[in-house]
Design a protein around this motif. Structure first.
Motif, short mmCIF file in Angstrom:
data_model
loop_
_atom_site.label_atom_id
_atom_site.label_comp_id
_atom_site.label_asym_id
_atom_site.label_seq_id
_atom_site.Cartn_x
_atom_site.Cartn_y
_atom_site.Cartn_z
N ILE A 81 0.84 -1.20 0.00
CA ILE A 81 0.00 0.00 0.00
C ILE A 81 0.87 1.25 0.00
O ILE A 81 0.63 2.19 -0.76
N TRP A 82 1.89 1.26 0.86
CA TRP A 82 2.77 2.42 0.94
C TRP A 82 3.49 2.65 -0.39
O TRP A 82 3.54 3.76 -0.92
N SER A 83 4.05 1.59 -0.97
CA SER A 83 4.78 1.76 -2.23
C SER A 83 3.85 2.13 -3.38
O SER A 83 4.25 2.86 -4.30
N TYR A 84 2.61 1.69 -3.37
CA TYR A 84 1.64 2.07 -4.41
C TYR A 84 1.38 3.57 -4.37
O TYR A 84 1.43 4.25 -5.41
N PHE A 85 1.11 4.09 -3.19
CA PHE A 85 0.82 5.52 -3.10
C PHE A 85 2.07 6.38 -3.36
O PHE A 85 1.97 7.46 -3.93
N HIS A 93 5.46 13.68 -14.35
CA HIS A 93 4.66 14.15 -15.47
C HIS A 93 4.16 15.58 -15.29
O HIS A 93 3.33 16.05 -16.08
N GLY A 94 4.64 16.24 -14.27
CA GLY A 94 4.32 17.64 -14.07
C GLY A 94 2.89 17.91 -13.62
O GLY A 94 2.37 18.99 -13.84
N VAL A 95 2.27 16.93 -13.01
CA VAL A 95 0.91 17.12 -12.52
C VAL A 95 0.99 17.77 -11.15
O VAL A 95 1.62 17.25 -10.23
N ASN A 96 0.38 18.93 -11.05
CA ASN A 96 0.36 19.61 -9.76
C ASN A 96 -0.79 19.07 -8.93
O ASN A 96 -1.96 19.34 -9.19
N SER A 97 -0.46 18.26 -7.97
CA SER A 97 -1.48 17.70 -7.09
C SER A 97 -0.91 17.62 -5.69
O SER A 97 0.29 17.67 -5.47
N GLU A 98 -1.82 17.48 -4.78
CA GLU A 98 -1.40 17.33 -3.38
C GLU A 98 -0.79 15.95 -3.19
O GLU A 98 -1.02 15.02 -3.95
N SER A 99 -0.04 15.83 -2.15
CA SER A 99 0.58 14.55 -1.83
C SER A 99 -0.49 13.53 -1.47
O SER A 99 -1.51 13.84 -0.87
N VAL A 100 -0.23 12.31 -1.87
CA VAL A 100 -1.18 11.24 -1.56
C VAL A 100 -0.78 10.47 -0.30
O VAL A 100 -1.39 9.46 0.03
N LYS A 101 0.24 10.96 0.39
CA LYS A 101 0.68 10.29 1.61
C LYS A 101 -0.40 10.23 2.69
O LYS A 101 -0.51 9.20 3.38
N PRO A 102 -1.23 11.26 2.87
CA PRO A 102 -2.32 11.11 3.85
C PRO A 102 -3.30 9.98 3.48
O PRO A 102 -3.77 9.27 4.37
N GLN A 103 -3.55 9.79 2.19
CA GLN A 103 -4.40 8.68 1.77
C GLN A 103 -3.73 7.34 2.07
O GLN A 103 -4.40 6.38 2.46
N ALA A 104 -2.42 7.28 1.87
CA ALA A 104 -1.69 6.05 2.16
C ALA A 104 -1.76 5.73 3.64
O ALA A 104 -2.01 4.57 4.02
N LEU A 158 -4.02 6.73 5.79
CA LEU A 158 -5.40 6.37 6.12
C LEU A 158 -5.70 4.94 5.70
O LEU A 158 -6.33 4.18 6.46
N SER A 159 -5.26 4.54 4.52
CA SER A 159 -5.48 3.17 4.06
C SER A 159 -4.77 2.16 4.95
O SER A 159 -5.33 1.11 5.29
N MET A 160 -3.54 2.48 5.33
CA MET A 160 -2.78 1.56 6.18
C MET A 160 -3.38 1.44 7.58
O MET A 160 -3.48 0.34 8.13
N VAL A 161 -3.80 2.56 8.14
CA VAL A 161 -4.42 2.53 9.46
C VAL A 161 -5.75 1.79 9.40
O VAL A 161 -6.07 0.99 10.29
N SER A 162 -6.52 2.01 8.34
CA SER A 162 -7.80 1.33 8.19
C SER A 162 -7.61 -0.18 8.10
O SER A 162 -8.35 -0.95 8.72
N LEU A 163 -6.63 -0.62 7.32
CA LEU A 163 -6.37 -2.05 7.19
C LEU A 163 -5.92 -2.65 8.52
O LEU A 163 -6.35 -3.75 8.88
N THR A 164 -5.09 -1.94 9.23
CA THR A 164 -4.63 -2.43 10.53
C THR A 164 -5.78 -2.53 11.53
O THR A 164 -5.91 -3.52 12.25
N LEU A 165 -6.63 -1.52 11.55
CA LEU A 165 -7.80 -1.56 12.44
C LEU A 165 -8.75 -2.68 12.06
O LEU A 165 -9.33 -3.34 12.94
#
Length: 127
Positions: A69-73, A83-94, A96-103
């Motif tokens: 999950i971490w390496s995917y995000f 690719h020069g896409v200006n976007s926010e970091s996806v680390k908070p999603q990573a 959240l996904s990891m914490v959700s799976l652990t819970l």
């Protein structure tokens, strides 16, 4: 991920975790334990679910899945930067996904322990 994908992942993950956390010898004896309290039975159930060979595979599956999950995000973040896409970091999603799976894994573990306690109490009152 869509809801259907999450549902399928949750069912497959839950099935594997239940399989890996259930001992091969799942017999619950109530001989001489008629006065065991629920809390003691719950503590014993928690330890019995962890102290067997298949539980190592459950832990290994959890660690590998969290790593993927971490390496995917991170790869999504790197792709957007390259690719020069200006976007926010996806680390908070990573995270959240990891914490959700652990819970979810902890919830399955506790529910399995409660199931063992209920079986123990039913065996103790019926026999």
């Amino acid at each position: 991920m869509s809801l259907a994908e999450l549902l399928v992942f949750g069912i497959v993950w839950g099935g594997l975790m239940v399989y890996f956390l259930t001992p091969f010898n799942n017999k619950i004896s109530s001989k001489g334990n008629s006065k065991v309290t629920v809390s003691k039975a719950f503590k014993e159930s928690l330890t019995r679910l962890i102290l067997h060979k298949k539980a190592i595979l459950a832990l290994l599956m959890l660690i590998i899945t969290l790593n993927f999950i971490w390496s995917y995000f991170i790869s999504i973040d790197d792709h957007n930067k390259l690719h020069g896409v200006n976007s926010e970091s996806v680390k908070p999603q990573a995270i959240l996904s990891m914490v959700s799976l652990t819970l979810y894994s902890v919830l399955l573990y506790i529910l399995l322990a409660v199931r063992r306690v209920l079986k123990f109490k039913n065996n103790g009152t019926n026999g």
